[in-house]
Design a protein around this motif. Structure first.
Motif, PDB file in Angstrom:
ATOM      1  N   LYS A  60       2.969   8.239  -1.240  1.00 33.40           N
ATOM      2  CA  LYS A  60       3.249   7.111  -2.119  1.00 33.40           C
ATOM      3  C   LYS A  60       4.499   7.366  -2.952  1.00 33.40           C
ATOM      4  O   LYS A  60       5.313   6.457  -3.183  1.00 33.40           O
ATOM      5  N   ASN A  63       8.223   6.371  -1.984  1.00 39.10           N
ATOM      6  CA  ASN A  63       8.825   5.077  -2.302  1.00 39.10           C
ATOM      7  C   ASN A  63       9.798   5.191  -3.476  1.00 39.10           C
ATOM      8  O   ASN A  63      10.868   4.560  -3.469  1.00 39.10           O
ATOM      9  N   ILE A  67      13.936   4.638  -3.427  1.00 43.28           N
ATOM     10  CA  ILE A  67      14.686   3.772  -4.343  1.00 43.28           C
ATOM     11  C   ILE A  67      15.839   4.546  -4.988  1.00 43.28           C
ATOM     12  O   ILE A  67      16.966   4.042  -5.082  1.00 43.28           O
ATOM     13  N   ASN A 107      11.486   2.583   3.629  1.00 42.06           N
ATOM     14  CA  ASN A 107      11.541   1.184   3.205  1.00 42.06           C
ATOM     15  C   ASN A 107      10.944   0.268   4.266  1.00 42.06           C
ATOM     16  O   ASN A 107      10.172  -0.654   3.957  1.00 42.06           O
ATOM     17  N   GLY A 110       7.225   0.428   4.231  1.00 38.51           N
ATOM     18  CA  GLY A 110       6.665  -0.311   3.107  1.00 38.51           C
ATOM     19  C   GLY A 110       6.655  -1.812   3.341  1.00 38.51           C
ATOM     20  O   GLY A 110       5.742  -2.518   2.899  1.00 38.51           O
ATOM     21  N   LYS A 119       1.209   2.253  -1.585  1.00 43.20           N
ATOM     22  CA  LYS A 119       2.205   1.453  -2.283  1.00 43.20           C
ATOM     23  C   LYS A 119       1.848   1.349  -3.755  1.00 43.20           C
ATOM     24  O   LYS A 119       0.673   1.378  -4.130  1.00 43.20           O
ATOM     25  N   TYR A 120       2.874   1.202  -4.584  1.00 45.23           N
ATOM     26  CA  TYR A 120       2.663   0.912  -5.999  1.00 45.23           C
ATOM     27  C   TYR A 120       2.469  -0.596  -6.171  1.00 45.23           C
ATOM     28  O   TYR A 120       2.855  -1.387  -5.300  1.00 45.23           O
ATOM     29  N   GLN A 123       5.356  -2.987  -5.746  1.00 50.02           N
ATOM     30  CA  GLN A 123       5.835  -3.233  -4.390  1.00 50.02           C
ATOM     31  C   GLN A 123       5.209  -4.485  -3.767  1.00 50.02           C
ATOM     32  O   GLN A 123       5.677  -4.948  -2.726  1.00 50.02           O
ATOM     33  N   GLU A 124       4.168  -4.995  -4.391  1.00 45.35           N
ATOM     34  CA  GLU A 124       3.521  -6.200  -3.887  1.00 45.35           C
ATOM     35  C   GLU A 124       4.096  -7.471  -4.502  1.00 45.35           C
ATOM     36  O   GLU A 124       3.709  -8.578  -4.130  1.00 45.35           O
ATOM     37  N   TYR A 128      10.241  -7.546  -5.666  1.00 47.32           N
ATOM     38  CA  TYR A 128      10.487  -6.279  -4.984  1.00 47.32           C
ATOM     39  C   TYR A 128      10.578  -6.478  -3.473  1.00 47.32           C
ATOM     40  O   TYR A 128      11.407  -5.834  -2.806  1.00 47.32           O
ATOM     41  N   LYS A 129       9.738  -7.351  -2.917  1.00 48.43           N
ATOM     42  CA  LYS A 129       9.790  -7.601  -1.473  1.00 48.43           C
ATOM     43  C   LYS A 129      11.163  -8.137  -1.067  1.00 48.43           C
ATOM     44  O   LYS A 129      11.703  -7.768  -0.023  1.00 48.43           O
ATOM     45  N   SER A 132      13.618  -5.247  -1.341  1.00 44.75           N
ATOM     46  CA  SER A 132      13.475  -4.265  -0.263  1.00 44.75           C
ATOM     47  C   SER A 132      14.261  -4.680   0.979  1.00 44.75           C
ATOM     48  O   SER A 132      14.786  -3.827   1.702  1.00 44.75           O
TER      49      SER A 132
END
Length: 299
Positions: A60, A63, A67, A107, A110, A119-120, A123-124, A128-129, A132
Motif C-alpha cells: 500500500k 502508492n 506519487i 499507478n 491502482g 489503496k488509501y 485513491q478512491e 485522484y482517479k 492518476s
C-alpha cells in the motif's frame, strides 16, 4: 537464516580479496558495500512484513512512493527538455527510465485493480482517479524522454503482466482501458509541445536501437555484442567457479573498457560460475510459486 546470505557474501569477498589480483580495485569494493547494505535492508523489510502480516501495508505504501517519484519526474522533464541533458537527482538517464517505468506499473495497478485493501481512501476519489491518468502520461514521458532501453522494456513487461493478471478477474475494465488509453496517448502527444515530441522521437531511436529490419540487432546497443562475446569467453575460461564475487566490474573495466556486462546471468557466471548460477536458479524457482500465489491474491 536469511541473514546468513549477506554474511556469506562478506566471507567470500574477504577470501577473494586475499586470493585474487583484483582485490584493491575501488569499484568492486563499492559494489560490494552497496549490495550487502541493499540485501540486508531488503531481507529485513521482507521478513518483518511477512512475520507480522504487514505485506499489504508495505504494498500500500508503494502508492505514496509512486506519487513522490512522479513529482520528481515532472520536475526532471523541463530540465531535460531545455538543457538537453537528462537529470534525475544524482542519477542518470537510466535512473529516470527505470523509476518512471516502476511508478507507471504501480499507478496502472491502482487504476485497474479492485483490491481496496492496497489503496488509501484518497485513491478512491474522483480527483485522484483523474490525476492518476495524468500521472500515467508523465510516467510514459519520463521513460521515453530518457532514452533508456531497460526502462522501456520494464514498462512493456509491467503493462503486459498487469493486463494478463488483472484481465483474469476484470476483463471488461482492462479492455475498456486499452480502447480508451491507447488512442488518448496518440491524441495527447499529437498536440503536445513540438520540442517535447521531437526529443521523445530522438531519444526513442536509442531506446529501440536494438530492433532492426531483420529482428534484434545488438550491434546498435552501445557495444553490448562485443561485451557479451568477450565476457562469455572469460566465463568459458573459468566456467565452474567464476572469478569471485563482484570482481566482474573490475574485470570489465580492465580488460574490456566497459562498466558492466549488462546481463545478470553472465554477471552471475563471471562471479561464481555454474555453481552460483545453479544456486540462483534454484532459489528463484523454489520461491516463484509463492510469489505467483500472492500475485493472484492481491488482485
Amino acid at each position: 537464516m536469511l541473514y546468513f546470505f549477506p554474511l556469506l557474501f562478506v566471507f567470500f569477498y574477504i577470501i577473494d580479496s586475499i586470493t585474487t589480483p583484483y582485490s584493491n580495485q575501488a569499484s568492486s569494493l563499492s559494489q560490494f558495500l552497496s549490495s550487502v547494505s541493499y540485501a540486508t535492508s531488503g531481507i529485513y523489510i521482507a521478513t518483518f512484513s511477512y512475520r507480522y502480516s504487514k505485506i499489504d501495508s508495505l504494498l500500500k505504501s508503494f502508492n505514496i512512493i509512486m506519487i513522490i517519484i512522479t513529482v520528481a519526474i515532472t520536475l526532471a522533464i523541463p530540465e531535460t527538455l531545455f538543457l538537453n541533458v537528462v537529470y534525475f537527482g544524482t542519477g542518470t538517464y537510466q535512473t529516470l527510465a527505470y523509476f518512471s517505468a516502476f511508478s507507471f506499473g504501480i499507478n496502472l495497478y491502482g487504476i485497474l485493480s479492485k483490491n481496496k485493501a492496497l489503496k488509501y481512501k484518497f485513491q478512491e476519489t474522483t480527483i485522484y482517479k483523474s490525476l492518476s491518468i495524468v500521472m500515467l502520461f508523465i510516467q510514459i514521458t519520463g521513460v521515453f524522454i530518457s532514452g533508456g532501453r531497460g526502462g522501456a522494456v520494464l514498462l512493456f513487461i509491467n503493462t503486459f503482466v498487469l493486463f494478463y493478471i488483472l484481465s483474469r478477474h476484470n476483463i471488461k475494465k482492462v479492455l475498456m482501458f486499452i480502447l480508451l488509453f491507447v488512442p488518448a496517448i496518440y491524441i495527447v502527444f499529437s498536440y503536445a509541445n513540438p520540442q517535447l515530441v521531437s526529443m521523445i522521437e530522438k531519444r526513442s531511436e536509442r531506446t529501440f536501437s536494438y530492433i532492426g529490419d531483420e529482428g534484434l540487432d545488438l550491434s546498435e546497443t552501445s557495444g553490448r555484442d562485443i561485451v557479451y562475446s568477450a565476457a562469455i569467453d572469460k566465463v568459458a575460461d573459468n566456467l565452474l567457479y567464476g572469478y569471485g564475487i563482484f570482481k566482474q566490474y573490475d574485470m570489465m573495466k580492465k580488460d574490456f573498457n566497459a562498466p558492466y556486462v549488462h546481463n545478470i546471468f553472465i554477471e552471475i557466471l563471471l562471479q561464481g560460475g555454474i555453481i552460483l548460477l545453479m544456486t540462483f536458479l534454484y532459489l528463484l524457482f523454489k520461491h516463484f510459486h509463492k510469489l505467483k500465489f500472492y500475485l493472484y491474491r492481491i488482485v
